[in-house]
Design an enzyme around this catalytic site. Structure first.
Site, PDB file in Angstrom:
ATOM      1  N   ARG A  39       0.183  -1.152  -0.208  1.00  0.00           N
ATOM      2  CA  ARG A  39      -0.352   0.266   0.052  1.00  0.00           C
ATOM      3  C   ARG A  39       0.915   1.390  -0.112  1.00  0.00           C
ATOM      4  O   ARG A  39       1.538   1.452   1.281  1.00  0.00           O
ATOM      5  CB  ARG A  39      -1.026   0.205   1.129  1.00  0.00           C
TER       6      ARG A  39
ATOM      7  N   GLN B  31      -9.886  -4.320  -3.601  1.00  0.00           N
ATOM      8  CA  GLN B  31     -11.275  -3.630  -2.968  1.00  0.00           C
ATOM      9  C   GLN B  31     -12.703  -3.799  -4.199  1.00  0.00           C
ATOM     10  O   GLN B  31     -13.071  -4.844  -3.745  1.00  0.00           O
ATOM     11  CB  GLN B  31     -11.615  -2.081  -2.074  1.00  0.00           C
TER      12      GLN B  31
ATOM     13  N   ASP C 117     -17.087   7.051  -2.126  1.00  0.00           N
ATOM     14  CA  ASP C 117     -15.918   6.721  -1.381  1.00  0.00           C
ATOM     15  C   ASP C 117     -15.024   8.290  -0.331  1.00  0.00           C
ATOM     16  O   ASP C 117     -16.049   9.198  -0.649  1.00  0.00           O
ATOM     17  CB  ASP C 117     -15.069   6.470  -1.643  1.00  0.00           C
TER      18      ASP C 117
ATOM     19  N   CYS D 257     -16.001   1.231   0.350  1.00  0.00           N
ATOM     20  CA  CYS D 257     -15.579   0.537   0.883  1.00  0.00           C
ATOM     21  C   CYS D 257     -14.399   0.533   2.502  1.00  0.00           C
ATOM     22  O   CYS D 257     -14.268   0.144   2.962  1.00  0.00           O
ATOM     23  CB  CYS D 257     -13.987   0.913   0.079  1.00  0.00           C
TER      24      CYS D 257
ATOM     25  N   ARG E 168     -13.194  -8.915   1.782  1.00  0.00           N
ATOM     26  CA  ARG E 168     -11.987  -8.602   1.421  1.00  0.00           C
ATOM     27  C   ARG E 168     -11.441 -10.020   1.587  1.00  0.00           C
ATOM     28  O   ARG E 168     -10.266 -10.271   0.937  1.00  0.00           O
ATOM     29  CB  ARG E 168     -11.230  -7.694   2.288  1.00  0.00           C
TER      30      ARG E 168
HETATM   31  N1  NVA Z   1     -10.069   6.719  -1.259  1.00  0.00           N
HETATM   32  C1  NVA Z   1      -9.864   6.354   0.285  1.00  0.00           C
HETATM   33  C2  NVA Z   1      -9.647   4.498   0.110  1.00  0.00           C
HETATM   34  C3  NVA Z   1      -9.251   4.221   1.579  1.00  0.00           C
HETATM   35  C4  NVA Z   1      -9.846   2.607   1.334  1.00  0.00           C
HETATM   36  C5  NVA Z   1      -8.269   7.013   0.158  1.00  0.00           C
HETATM   37  O1  NVA Z   1      -7.054   6.301  -0.666  1.00  0.00           O
HETATM   38  O2  NVA Z   1      -8.235   7.093   1.675  1.00  0.00           O
HETATM   39  N1   CP Z   2     -10.855  -0.150   2.635  1.00  0.00           N
HETATM   40  C1   CP Z   2      -9.715  -0.618   3.044  1.00  0.00           C
HETATM   41  O1   CP Z   2      -9.374  -0.662   1.716  1.00  0.00           O
HETATM   42  O2   CP Z   2      -9.756   0.086   4.256  1.00  0.00           O
HETATM   43  P1   CP Z   2      -8.387   0.032   5.326  1.00  0.00           P
HETATM   44  O3   CP Z   2      -8.181   1.238   4.687  1.00  0.00           O
HETATM   45  O4   CP Z   2      -8.725   0.419   6.640  1.00  0.00           O
HETATM   46  O5   CP Z   2      -7.738  -1.152   5.362  1.00  0.00           O
END
Ligand code: NVA
Ligand code: CP
Length: 308
Positions: free
Chosen positions: A106, A136, A222, A262, A290
């Site tokens: 990530r 997701q 979102d 999500c 997930r």
């Molecule tokens: N669009 C959000 C999704 C979090 C799971 C982000 O990138 O923070």
């Molecule tokens: N939806 C999602 O990816 O959640 P987290 O940021 O908690 O991993």
């Protein structure tokens, strides 16, 4: 024998036929898990999870999922590794991928994960970048299929920011042949190139979010401010004020429309509490799925096609 090296860096890395296989496997793996049936095809395999941003669901689902498949998972974050002190991502990939069987990352720009994958000996999974969140959407599509059957030909309404989730829905629409109706505030429109789209056949933009939701089979949104964009929060709060998914938007969608998010969610911002906590919402199923879909994903990337 090891499966040929594949990565899941964006949704379109997998064909429709491979995705359909993953959805079938997700269902089998989920049913076994619910029946307390041990399934350990990844015994002695190790997953490295590298986080440059916060997470609840992604960390938990990958870590628990790997344990449930008989393997182990190692959590790394930028702060505690040499990546945070400037070690080149290419060097990190060379080293990490000699020690584990699969990597989940990530991070910020998509370019970072692409560079890592180019130097990795093992499969790399995108656990969210600024541009995409393919794991997701895998879970969301599986959730849709569980509740309503095939998504082909259906209409998904996306209301809000044209962010990593929106881009990934748009890619999924191209691969799986459904439509996405997008409504964003002016200045936050979809950028087709950044979204990695082949064309515009599966995507339509609407100035008014009510129009995007009209007759939709699924309404989704979102956060207004994604991780990494916190400096823009104040401006975004103003710009997105009319893009809250509320009961009125759900009313113009099809009567059997689902609502997805999500998570994490901000009730009273991108979604009204009565919608996310209402009967059309499947957000907890999405979160749970997930786990099951990523177990199917890791099985596929490490072992290839498993049919049993
Ligand atoms: N669009 C959000 C999704 C979090 C799971 C982000 O990138 O923070
Ligand atoms: N939806 C999602 O990816 O959640 P987290 O940021 O908690 O991993």
């Amino acid at each position: 024998m090891a499966a040929p090296l594949r990565h899941f860096l964006q949704f379109k890395d997998f064909s429709r036929e491979e995705l359909e296989h993953l959805f079938v496997r997700s269902g089998i793996i989920k049913a076994r898990f619910k029946g307390y049936e041990p399934y350990h095809p990844l015994a002695d395999r190790t997953l490295a999870m590298i986080f440059e941003k916060s997470s609840t669901r992604t960390r938990l689902s990958f870590e628990a999922g790997m344990h449930q498949l008989g393997g182990s998972a190692i959590y790394l974050n930028t702060r505690d590794t040499q990546l945070g002190r400037g070690e080149p991502v290419e060097d990190a990939a060379e080293v990490i991928s000699r020690m584990v069987d699969i990597v989940m990352i990530r991070t910020f720009e998509q370019d970072i994960i692409e560079r890592f994958a180019a130097h990795s000996r093992v499969p790399v999974i995108n656990g969210l970048t600024n541009e995409y969140h393919p794991c997701q959407i895998l879970a969301d599509l599986f959730t849709y299929i569980e509740h309503r059957g095939p998504i082909q030909g259906k209409t998904v309404a996306w209301v809000g920011d044209s962010n990593n989730m929106c881009n990934t829905w748009l890619q999924a629409a191209e691969v799986l042949d459904f439509n996405v109706h997008v409504s964003t505030p002016p200045g936050y429109e979809v950028e087709a190139e950044r979204a990695g789209l082949f064309g515009t056949d599966h995507f339509e933009a609407f100035a008014d979010p009510m129009d995007a939701c009209r007759d939709a089979d699924l309404v989704t949104t979102d956060v207004w401010t994604s991780m990494g964009f916190e400096a823009e929060n104040e401006a975004r709060m103003k710009a997105f004020a009319d893009w809250q998914v509320d009961a009125e938007m759900m009313r113009v969608a099809r009567p059997d429309a689902l609502f997805m998010h999500c998570l994490p969610a901000h009730r009273g911002e991108e979604v009204a509490a009565e919608v996310i906590d209402g009967v059309q919402s499947v957000v907890w199923d999405e979160a749970e799925n997930r786990l099951h879909t990523q177990k199917a994903l890791m099985e596929f990337l490490i072992l290839g096609r498993v049919e049993t």
